[in-house]
Design an enzyme around this catalytic site. Structure first.
Site, PDB file in Angstrom:
ATOM      1  CD1 TRP A  21     -15.413 -12.584   6.449  1.00  0.00           C
ATOM      2  CD2 TRP A  21     -17.090 -10.680   6.185  1.00  0.00           C
ATOM      3  NE1 TRP A  21     -14.838 -11.156   5.874  1.00  0.00           N
ATOM      4  CE2 TRP A  21     -15.899 -10.394   5.363  1.00  0.00           C
ATOM      5  CE3 TRP A  21     -18.170  -9.978   6.170  1.00  0.00           C
ATOM      6  CZ2 TRP A  21     -15.660  -9.490   5.392  1.00  0.00           C
ATOM      7  CZ3 TRP A  21     -17.824  -9.157   5.836  1.00  0.00           C
ATOM      8  CH2 TRP A  21     -16.535  -8.273   5.258  1.00  0.00           C
ATOM      9  CG  ASN A  23     -12.236 -11.310   3.235  1.00  0.00           C
ATOM     10  OD1 ASN A  23     -12.509 -11.661   5.113  1.00  0.00           O
ATOM     11  ND2 ASN A  23     -10.556 -11.286   3.604  1.00  0.00           N
ATOM     12  CG  ASP A  24      -8.533 -11.843   0.354  1.00  0.00           C
ATOM     13  OD1 ASP A  24      -9.790 -10.584   0.496  1.00  0.00           O
ATOM     14  OD2 ASP A  24      -7.439 -11.574   0.454  1.00  0.00           O
ATOM     15  CD  GLN A  40      -8.500 -14.607   4.365  1.00  0.00           C
ATOM     16  OE1 GLN A  40      -8.346 -14.201   5.894  1.00  0.00           O
ATOM     17  NE2 GLN A  40      -7.493 -15.955   4.315  1.00  0.00           N
ATOM     18  CG  PHE A  83      -4.863 -12.148   7.427  1.00  0.00           C
ATOM     19  CD1 PHE A  83      -5.055 -13.034   8.431  1.00  0.00           C
ATOM     20  CD2 PHE A  83      -3.944 -11.744   7.674  1.00  0.00           C
ATOM     21  CE1 PHE A  83      -6.109 -12.263   9.000  1.00  0.00           C
ATOM     22  CE2 PHE A  83      -4.974 -10.125   8.531  1.00  0.00           C
ATOM     23  CZ  PHE A  83      -5.696 -10.877   9.384  1.00  0.00           C
ATOM     24  CB  SER A  84      -5.273 -13.709   1.562  1.00  0.00           C
ATOM     25  OG  SER A  84      -5.942 -13.060   1.852  1.00  0.00           O
ATOM     26  CG  ASP A 151      -2.243 -10.523   1.296  1.00  0.00           C
ATOM     27  OD1 ASP A 151      -2.127 -11.100   2.108  1.00  0.00           O
ATOM     28  OD2 ASP A 151      -2.149  -9.598   1.184  1.00  0.00           O
ATOM     29  CD  GLU A 205      -4.802  -5.552   2.031  1.00  0.00           C
ATOM     30  OE1 GLU A 205      -5.183  -5.541   3.187  1.00  0.00           O
ATOM     31  OE2 GLU A 205      -5.904  -5.342   1.382  1.00  0.00           O
ATOM     32  CD1 TRP A 288     -10.706  -4.721   2.155  1.00  0.00           C
ATOM     33  CD2 TRP A 288     -11.794  -5.741   4.161  1.00  0.00           C
ATOM     34  NE1 TRP A 288     -10.042  -5.992   1.423  1.00  0.00           N
ATOM     35  CE2 TRP A 288     -11.378  -6.838   3.005  1.00  0.00           C
ATOM     36  CE3 TRP A 288     -13.263  -5.533   5.281  1.00  0.00           C
ATOM     37  CZ2 TRP A 288     -10.980  -7.876   3.819  1.00  0.00           C
ATOM     38  CZ3 TRP A 288     -12.819  -7.367   5.078  1.00  0.00           C
ATOM     39  CH2 TRP A 288     -11.698  -8.066   5.064  1.00  0.00           C
TER      40      TRP A 288
HETATM   41  C1  FRU Z   1      -7.341  -8.256   2.356  1.00  0.00           C
HETATM   42  C2  FRU Z   1      -7.097  -8.815   3.087  1.00  0.00           C
HETATM   43  C3  FRU Z   1      -5.538  -9.344   2.883  1.00  0.00           C
HETATM   44  C4  FRU Z   1      -5.612 -10.156   4.271  1.00  0.00           C
HETATM   45  C5  FRU Z   1      -7.189 -10.550   4.126  1.00  0.00           C
HETATM   46  C6  FRU Z   1      -7.612 -10.803   5.420  1.00  0.00           C
HETATM   47  O1  FRU Z   1      -9.125  -8.287   1.337  1.00  0.00           O
HETATM   48  O2  FRU Z   1      -6.922  -7.160   3.500  1.00  0.00           O
HETATM   49  O3  FRU Z   1      -4.929  -8.622   2.914  1.00  0.00           O
HETATM   50  O4  FRU Z   1      -4.933 -11.572   3.930  1.00  0.00           O
HETATM   51  O5  FRU Z   1      -8.058  -9.665   3.733  1.00  0.00           O
HETATM   52  O6  FRU Z   1      -8.698 -11.473   5.458  1.00  0.00           O
END
Ligand code: FRU
Length: 486
Positions: A21, A23-24, A40, A83-84, A151, A205, A288
């Site tokens: 997976w 994400n950011d 991420q 995290f980010s 972040d 975020e 999300w």
């Molecule tokens: C944004 C977020 C960030 C966090 C990360 C966790 O998409 O929620 O705020 O650091 O993803 O995966």
């Protein structure tokens, strides 16, 4: 054996994870002549889970090579996830700032803790700093919760470093805070940059900031903004504002704020400055609280990044276009033009990786547009209501369904943007298998969209209703692009 649907959907030049997976985007930076993009990453499953920092490098932001995982959540201050965050060069080394996330008892209110941490490396291996965490609740005004505090975006200014990070205020709304440091390890709060007073969603975020001509641009993501007819149609969105950051108080004097991308799949953008003076932005191309078609189809990855996009000002307005490096990967140019009344097919316009320019010009039609990924009951509709000045992207029949996972959330198939009444609509579409990015009116409007149509749904038609339209097309196949994973 490789799943046959993998080659149908797996992006060639939109960065996607080797498996698992994504994400950011994180730590988007230039270090030792290569672009680094971290992200991420849950390497073990195609759903969100323990967050690592995945890592890829590229000479041109399109031809990506995977590197080993840069950060693993294995320290006492980040055991719940790395995290980010961001990256910068410090004394010839690559410094990563990220959030250490701890959530040992998710059902116990107040037990969550987020702090900002530092790791230093050589561009491929990173060591967490012994002074971690470097920013924690002690830098927050006393008594404020640190359960949502994350972040960090760090940059250098003269003799000091500045950091912006998001924080959830006691009333539940997000804010962006500014910190400063002389040595990267001891930090103090300067003040609030911007506070959500309830006008835009809940928690905020992923802040970022960059300079463009004589403006500063603040970027952030917004959870649960109120839905509008032609904007914020997603569960969560991303915005940018021009203005100026006061380094002494932290306050950002905001001029104008707009949604960055009007499509279904865009969140948590970050930027990098290129040596030739461009600002390039990249975002997570998904959302999300949505079902994942690639997971449901049995593929071993979920998520991708948008194309890197050049950000520029036009008439005071923030605009975006695909990075010009993409043009290097174009095959020969093909052209066609037609007076369209009803619908016209372009059978020679085929391919899963395409760069396509379309001009819907003079005519009498009240509505016109394109049908993409057309086949047995499937189509993706791009429609321009000329009189109303509204552009619509409808992916309700785009193939494998994409559903909201949150009960009662608004459906997520129809996206709109205001074009205003204009003589013509200029579209640039970049297709990369399951990724489609749409740029309108030379980058004034952008829409990122993922799609999972059947293999037989590949037709493209231009249509006009209530009259005719003059239409011209130029396109290039992008099949020569390197593509990290086949
Ligand atoms: C944004 C977020 C960030 C966090 C990360 C966790 O998409 O929620 O705020 O650091 O993803 O995966």
């Amino acid at each position: 054996m490789a799943n046959p649907e993998s080659s149908l959907f797996r992006n060639r030049f939109h960065l996607s994870p080797p498996r698992g997976w994504m994400n950011d985007p994180n730590g988007f930076s230039l270090f030792e002549n290569r672009y680094h993009l971290f992200y991420q990453y849950n390497p073990r499953d195609t759903v969100w889970g323990p967050m690592h920092w995945g890592h890829a490098v590229s000479p041109d932001l399109l031809d990506w090579t995977d590197l080993p995982i840069a950060l693993t959540p294995d320290s006492k201050y980040d055991a719940g996830g790395c995290f980010s965050g961001s990256a910068l060069t410090v004394d010839g080394m690559h410094a990563l700032f990220y959030t250490g996330h701890l959530d040992p008892h998710p059902s116990v209110p107040g037990s969550r803790r987020e702090t900002q941490c530092l790791a230093i490396g050589d561009g491929s291996r990173y060591t967490k700093d012994p002074s971690n965490p470097v920013i924690d609740e002690r830098q927050l005004p006393s008594g404020l919760p640190s359960g949502d505090f994350r972040d960090p975006k760090v940059w250098r200014e003269g003799e000091r470093w500045l950091c912006i990070a998001v924080h959830r205020q006691s009333d539940g709304f997000g804010q962006i805070l500014l910190f400063e440091s002389a040595d990267l390890r001891s930090w103090s709060l300067v003040g609030p940059v911007l506070r959500n007073r309830g006008e835009l969603g809940g928690m905020w975020e992923c802040p970022d900031i960059f300079r463009l001509e004589d403006k500063e641009v603040l970027v952030w993501s917004v959870m649960n903004p109120a839905r509008q007819e032609t904007g914020f149609r997603n569960l969560h969105g991303a915005v940018w504002a021009t203005g100026a950051l006061d380094r002494e108080t932290g306050m950002f004097a905001e001029e104008s704020r707009t949604e960055i991308d009007k499509g279904p799949d865009f969140y948590a953008p970050q930027t990098v400055a290129t040596p030739d003076g461009r600002v390039v932005m990249i975002a997570w191309m998904q959302m999300w609280e949505r079902s994942s078609p690639s997971r449901e189809l049995g593929l071993d990855w979920t998520g991708c990044m948008t194309l890197p996009r050049e950000v520029f000002l036009s008439g005071g307005r923030l605009c975006q276009r695909p990075i010009r490096e993409l043009e290097r990967y174009r095959g020969p140019c093909h052209s066609a033009s037609s007076r369209v009344e009803g619908a016209v097919a372009f059978p020679e316009l085929v391919g899963q990786c395409l760069d396509l320019e379309v001009v819907l010009g003079s005519g009498t039609a009240s509505r016109c547009g394109l049908l993409l990924y057309l086949g047995d009951g499937e189509r993706t509709l791009l429609e321009w209501d000329r009189a109303g000045g509204i552009f619509t992207l409808d992916r309700s029949l785009s193939g494998h369904p994409i559903r909201n996972l949150t009960a009662g959330a608004p459906e997520c198939q129809v996206y709109r943007a205001v074009t205003g009444t204009a003589d013509e609509l200029r579209l640039r579409l970049v297709l990369d298998r399951s990724a489609l990015e749409i740029f309108l009116q030379d980058g004034e409007i952008a829409m990122a969209c993922t799609l999972f149509p059947r293999e037989t749904s590949r037709g493209i038609r231009v249509f006009a209703e209530g009259g005719f339209i003059e239409c011209s097309l130029n396109w290039w196949n992008l099949d020569g692009i390197p593509g990290a994973v086949q």
